[in-house]
Design a protein around this motif. Structure first.
Motif, PDB file in Angstrom:
ATOM      1  N   ALA A  12       0.819  -1.221   0.000  1.00  0.00           N
ATOM      2  CA  ALA A  12       0.000   0.000   0.000  1.00  0.00           C
ATOM      3  C   ALA A  12       0.851   1.268   0.000  1.00  0.00           C
ATOM      4  N   TRP A  13       2.071   1.177   0.543  1.00  0.00           N
ATOM      5  CA  TRP A  13       2.975   2.329   0.606  1.00  0.00           C
ATOM      6  C   TRP A  13       3.904   2.413  -0.591  1.00  0.00           C
ATOM      7  N   THR A  14       3.956   1.368  -1.424  1.00  0.00           N
ATOM      8  CA  THR A  14       4.976   1.319  -2.476  1.00  0.00           C
ATOM      9  C   THR A  14       4.420   1.076  -3.875  1.00  0.00           C
ATOM     10  N   THR A  15       3.112   1.064  -4.026  1.00  0.00           N
ATOM     11  CA  THR A  15       2.460   0.812  -5.311  1.00  0.00           C
ATOM     12  C   THR A  15       1.629   2.033  -5.699  1.00  0.00           C
ATOM     13  N   ALA A  16       1.927   2.614  -6.852  1.00  0.00           N
ATOM     14  CA  ALA A  16       1.275   3.866  -7.272  1.00  0.00           C
ATOM     15  C   ALA A  16      -0.246   3.768  -7.279  1.00  0.00           C
ATOM     16  N   GLU A  17      -0.780   2.688  -7.836  1.00  0.00           N
ATOM     17  CA  GLU A  17      -2.241   2.558  -7.953  1.00  0.00           C
ATOM     18  C   GLU A  17      -2.917   2.529  -6.580  1.00  0.00           C
ATOM     19  N   ILE A  18      -2.222   1.982  -5.589  1.00  0.00           N
ATOM     20  CA  ILE A  18      -2.797   1.935  -4.235  1.00  0.00           C
ATOM     21  C   ILE A  18      -2.572   3.268  -3.525  1.00  0.00           C
ATOM     22  N   LEU A  19      -1.381   3.842  -3.638  1.00  0.00           N
ATOM     23  CA  LEU A  19      -1.111   5.156  -3.032  1.00  0.00           C
ATOM     24  C   LEU A  19      -2.146   6.187  -3.487  1.00  0.00           C
ATOM     25  N   ASP A  20      -2.476   6.172  -4.769  1.00  0.00           N
ATOM     26  CA  ASP A  20      -3.437   7.139  -5.302  1.00  0.00           C
ATOM     27  C   ASP A  20      -4.822   6.992  -4.684  1.00  0.00           C
ATOM     28  N   GLN A  21      -5.113   5.830  -4.099  1.00  0.00           N
ATOM     29  CA  GLN A  21      -6.428   5.604  -3.493  1.00  0.00           C
ATOM     30  C   GLN A  21      -6.525   6.117  -2.059  1.00  0.00           C
ATOM     31  N   TRP A  22      -5.362   6.350  -1.404  1.00  0.00           N
ATOM     32  CA  TRP A  22      -5.467   6.754   0.001  1.00  0.00           C
ATOM     33  C   TRP A  22      -4.600   7.956   0.378  1.00  0.00           C
ATOM     34  N   TRP A  23      -3.583   8.290  -0.355  1.00  0.00           N
ATOM     35  CA  TRP A  23      -2.615   9.295   0.079  1.00  0.00           C
ATOM     36  C   TRP A  23      -3.213  10.687   0.213  1.00  0.00           C
ATOM     37  N   GLY A  24      -3.974  11.132  -0.733  1.00  0.00           N
ATOM     38  CA  GLY A  24      -4.516  12.500  -0.688  1.00  0.00           C
ATOM     39  C   GLY A  24      -5.713  12.595   0.227  1.00  0.00           C
ATOM     40  N   PRO A  25      -5.666  13.489   1.223  1.00  0.00           N
ATOM     41  CA  PRO A  25      -6.805  13.601   2.147  1.00  0.00           C
ATOM     42  C   PRO A  25      -8.009  14.240   1.453  1.00  0.00           C
ATOM     43  N   LYS A  26      -9.132  13.522   1.443  1.00  0.00           N
ATOM     44  CA  LYS A  26     -10.344  14.049   0.815  1.00  0.00           C
ATOM     45  C   LYS A  26     -10.680  15.406   1.405  1.00  0.00           C
ATOM     46  N   TYR A  51      -9.170  16.314  -1.391  1.00  0.00           N
ATOM     47  CA  TYR A  51      -8.046  16.207  -2.325  1.00  0.00           C
ATOM     48  C   TYR A  51      -7.855  14.750  -2.711  1.00  0.00           C
ATOM     49  N   ARG A  52      -7.067  14.538  -3.754  1.00  0.00           N
ATOM     50  CA  ARG A  52      -6.698  13.183  -4.143  1.00  0.00           C
ATOM     51  C   ARG A  52      -5.262  13.214  -4.645  1.00  0.00           C
ATOM     52  N   ALA A  53      -4.603  12.076  -4.562  1.00  0.00           N
ATOM     53  CA  ALA A  53      -3.239  11.961  -5.069  1.00  0.00           C
ATOM     54  C   ALA A  53      -3.285  11.439  -6.498  1.00  0.00           C
ATOM     55  N   GLU A  54      -2.364  11.931  -7.302  1.00  0.00           N
ATOM     56  CA  GLU A  54      -2.253  11.492  -8.692  1.00  0.00           C
ATOM     57  C   GLU A  54      -0.767  11.269  -8.990  1.00  0.00           C
ATOM     58  N   THR A  55      -0.380  10.013  -9.109  1.00  0.00           N
ATOM     59  CA  THR A  55       1.022   9.689  -9.366  1.00  0.00           C
ATOM     60  C   THR A  55       1.375   9.992 -10.815  1.00  0.00           C
ATOM     61  N   GLY A  83      15.494   5.939  -6.811  1.00  0.00           N
ATOM     62  CA  GLY A  83      14.283   6.187  -7.592  1.00  0.00           C
ATOM     63  C   GLY A  83      13.417   7.248  -6.933  1.00  0.00           C
ATOM     64  N   THR A  84      12.366   7.665  -7.626  1.00  0.00           N
ATOM     65  CA  THR A  84      11.501   8.728  -7.109  1.00  0.00           C
ATOM     66  C   THR A  84      10.022   8.381  -7.244  1.00  0.00           C
ATOM     67  N   TRP A  85       9.244   9.043  -6.391  1.00  0.00           N
ATOM     68  CA  TRP A  85       7.783   9.083  -6.530  1.00  0.00           C
ATOM     69  C   TRP A  85       7.463  10.546  -6.784  1.00  0.00           C
ATOM     70  N   PHE A  86       6.929  10.838  -7.960  1.00  0.00           N
ATOM     71  CA  PHE A  86       6.558  12.189  -8.361  1.00  0.00           C
ATOM     72  C   PHE A  86       5.044  12.198  -8.489  1.00  0.00           C
ATOM     73  N   TYR A  87       4.389  13.039  -7.682  1.00  0.00           N
ATOM     74  CA  TYR A  87       2.935  13.011  -7.648  1.00  0.00           C
ATOM     75  C   TYR A  87       2.372  14.410  -7.408  1.00  0.00           C
ATOM     76  N   ALA A  88       1.070  14.521  -7.641  1.00  0.00           N
ATOM     77  CA  ALA A  88       0.361  15.769  -7.389  1.00  0.00           C
ATOM     78  C   ALA A  88      -0.764  15.515  -6.397  1.00  0.00           C
ATOM     79  N   MET A  89      -0.973  16.489  -5.521  1.00  0.00           N
ATOM     80  CA  MET A  89      -2.176  16.520  -4.708  1.00  0.00           C
ATOM     81  C   MET A  89      -3.130  17.387  -5.508  1.00  0.00           C
ATOM     82  N   VAL A  90      -4.282  16.842  -5.869  1.00  0.00           N
ATOM     83  CA  VAL A  90      -5.217  17.516  -6.750  1.00  0.00           C
ATOM     84  C   VAL A  90      -6.428  17.967  -5.947  1.00  0.00           C
ATOM     85  N   SER A  91      -6.723  19.264  -6.013  1.00  0.00           N
ATOM     86  CA  SER A  91      -7.853  19.829  -5.273  1.00  0.00           C
ATOM     87  C   SER A  91      -9.159  19.537  -6.007  1.00  0.00           C
ATOM     88  N   PRO A  92     -10.296  19.752  -5.344  1.00  0.00           N
ATOM     89  CA  PRO A  92     -11.582  19.576  -6.020  1.00  0.00           C
ATOM     90  C   PRO A  92     -11.725  20.496  -7.242  1.00  0.00           C
TER      91      PRO A  92
END
Length: 162
Positions: free
Chosen positions: A30-44, A46-50, A59-68
């Motif tokens: 859950a902490w190392t897979t993009a598809e799972i991180l995107d389901q929980w990382w961003g606090p509603k 908001y949402r996370a988008e890897t 290596g890197t994790w490059f992501y956006a916190m996306v607002s409503p």
């Protein structure tokens, strides 16, 4: 079953602990897979988008916190050390859409540890900032509230996927 998230502060270090009703391998994924991180990382709401995730040392994790309103706030984590299903460390920084670090917000170094406790797992997150003022700034930005929401969302994800 809702668990308590504990936050402690010691000078320039913020520590977060929480026990989840799931085995280590499930939490690790859950902490190392993009598809799972995107389901929980961003606090509603908001949402996370890897944008990209290379979970390897260097290596890197490059992501956006996306607002409503679809505003994107970018972050980048660079992984330093990975001890599979035990811990990983990463430097974390706010950045622009190209991954260029921002000097408006403080960066930090994270160590995320996974400790089995029977059928449960303790997640212990140590977040080190350059100074106490950086910790204060992050807390004023709502880190504690937002991260608690994210961890609650992780718990909800686990309940629906175990």
């Amino acid at each position: 079953m809702s668990q308590t998230t504990t936050f402690t502060i010691d000078k320039n270090t913020l520590n977060v602990k929480r026990v989840f009703e799931a085995p280590v391998d499930t939490l690790w994924k859950a902490w190392t897979t993009a598809e799972i991180l995107d389901q929980w990382w961003g606090p509603k709401p908001y949402r996370a988008e890897t944008k990209s995730l290379d979970f390897s040392e260097g290596g890197t994790w490059f992501y956006a916190m996306v607002s409503p309103e679809n505003e994107k706030h970018f972050s980048k984590s660079t992984f330093q050390q990975i001890d599979p299903e035990k811990a990983f460390t990463a430097s974390d920084t706010f950045c622009d859409e190209n991954g260029t670090p921002s000097n408006q917000f403080p960066g930090s170094r994270w160590k995320v540890s996974f400790t089995p406790q029977n059928e449960h797992t303790m997640i212990d997150i140590n977040i080190v900032h350059e100074n106490e003022a950086d910790v204060k700034q992050i807390l004023e930005m709502g880190f504690k509230e937002g991260f608690t929401i994210g961890l609650n969302q992780l718990e909800e994800y686990l309940e629906g996927n175990l």
